[in-house]
Design a protein around this motif. Sequence first.
Motif, short mmCIF file in Angstrom:
data_model
loop_
_atom_site.label_atom_id
_atom_site.label_comp_id
_atom_site.label_asym_id
_atom_site.label_seq_id
_atom_site.Cartn_x
_atom_site.Cartn_y
_atom_site.Cartn_z
N GLN A 1 26.35 66.91 -81.88
CA GLN A 1 27.30 66.42 -80.73
C GLN A 1 26.44 65.21 -79.89
OE1 GLN A 1 30.74 68.18 -79.64
NE2 GLN A 1 31.41 68.75 -81.30
N ASP A 2 25.85 66.12 -79.41
CA ASP A 2 25.49 64.98 -77.84
C ASP A 2 23.85 64.78 -78.62
OD1 ASP A 2 27.69 66.46 -76.31
OD2 ASP A 2 26.89 65.54 -75.21
N SER B 1 25.18 56.19 -75.97
CA SER B 1 25.40 54.94 -74.74
C SER B 1 24.83 55.66 -73.04
CB SER B 1 26.97 54.21 -74.67
OG SER B 1 27.52 54.58 -74.63
N ALA B 2 24.21 55.08 -72.87
CA ALA B 2 23.76 55.93 -71.31
C ALA B 2 24.63 55.77 -70.79
CB ALA B 2 22.44 55.66 -71.19
N ILE B 3 24.90 56.88 -68.75
CA ILE B 3 25.20 56.44 -68.24
C ILE B 3 25.07 54.31 -66.98
CG2 ILE B 3 26.35 56.76 -65.54
CD1 ILE B 3 25.37 59.85 -66.76
N GLY B 4 26.80 53.85 -67.50
CA GLY B 4 26.20 52.78 -67.17
C GLY B 4 25.92 51.18 -68.08
N ALA C 1 28.89 58.78 -77.37
CA ALA C 1 28.96 58.93 -78.72
C ALA C 1 29.20 58.61 -79.92
CB ALA C 1 28.11 60.25 -78.41
N VAL C 2 28.80 58.29 -80.73
CA VAL C 2 29.69 58.17 -82.03
C VAL C 2 29.10 58.78 -83.03
CG1 VAL C 2 29.73 55.85 -82.31
CG2 VAL C 2 30.85 56.76 -83.32
N ASP C 3 29.39 58.61 -84.49
CA ASP C 3 28.52 58.74 -86.00
C ASP C 3 29.83 58.02 -86.54
OD1 ASP C 3 27.00 60.88 -85.23
OD2 ASP C 3 28.90 62.74 -85.98
N GLY D 1 33.28 59.88 -74.19
CA GLY D 1 33.07 58.67 -74.21
C GLY D 1 33.93 57.81 -74.46
N GLU D 2 33.70 56.63 -75.35
CA GLU D 2 35.14 55.56 -75.15
C GLU D 2 34.28 54.58 -75.58
OE1 GLU D 2 38.05 52.91 -72.26
OE2 GLU D 2 36.22 53.95 -71.51
N LEU D 3 35.43 53.74 -77.37
CA LEU D 3 34.59 52.66 -77.70
C LEU D 3 35.93 52.12 -77.85
CD1 LEU D 3 36.32 53.77 -80.76
CD2 LEU D 3 34.94 54.81 -80.91
N LEU D 4 35.44 50.73 -78.17
CA LEU D 4 36.55 49.69 -78.89
C LEU D 4 36.06 49.02 -80.18
CD1 LEU D 4 37.95 46.66 -77.83
CD2 LEU D 4 36.44 46.09 -79.29
#
Length: 330
Positions: free
Chosen positions: A115-116, A123-126, A146-148, A163-166
């Motif tokens: 997963q990680d 994406s990294a922090i920031g 992180a996304v698959d 995290g988060e995604l659009l």
Amino acid sequence: MRAAGMSATGLPAAIVQQPLSRKIARQAVEWFLIEQSGQATQEELAASAHWRARDPEHLRAWHKVQQVSSQLEHAAILLPPGVAAPVLRRPQRRAAMQALLAFMTMPAAWMLYRQDLLADYNSAIGQRRELSLPDGGRLVLNTDSAVDIDYTGHARLLTLRRGELLVETRSDHAGSRPFIVATSHGRIRALGTRFIVRLDDSDSCVTVLEHAVQIAPRAPSATVRRVEAGQQSRFDADHASLPVAAKPQAGAWTQGMLMAQDMRLDAFAAELARYRSGLLRVEPEVTGLRLTGAFRLDDTDTVLDNLTRMLPVDVLYRSRYWVTITAHAK
């Protein structure tokens, strides 16, 4: 001799085995990497010790990261111990942090590693990262996400690991495959739309910017909830809340902005902390102060500096990675 029911850390074994909050796990990893760099200042070492002493959960996370670090070193996964703290944002250092986090926050080590570390995109922090999808759609990852991506003949599936995604969907030129975003709590089916998904420890949040989505929590008996443009809903594995009006400028982060509208300072700091490494604390006497404004996420130090002009607060840097917002000294 170890007392019955106690772990080697001196904490009750039952407590040691409980899952850690990802936020606390990440902080423990960051402090550990700073101490292991060989270049930590006395202020940073004191900050690390202070963080551990503040909360039993912090100490438990620290013991866990030490344990996991030893296991990963034996497996030759971690970096050599001489990597300096200033390179925390470099890809190698971040890979080490993600490896530790993966093995700390989930029950199955192989699943965590997948997963990680082996997610299709991170994406990294920031960092904000924009990607094109195979069908012409658009995906934006927010900080530390992180996304698959799995497009088959039957469905177009994005699995948000953290995290988060659009996402902005497009018509399926290969047929009529449903477009689905999955989290650990359930699935969101797009109905020709643009929407945001955020995965937190206890639940997921969906904010619809255009058209609509359907939320199906993981439990088979859960009610499927429809969410329209301008609405948002939170859901866990068993239940999706009734839709409410979405927060204004919910997608401002895609433009590198953090929007606050009469926002409590502690909530603001918690949101800002997602975009910077280390520990960001708010002293209890100022947590209830409120602020309104637009803040650029690409320079969080400047954001903190601006707080001292907007509110009766001081920002104290005990080190680059230990920052406290406190009442203004008179």
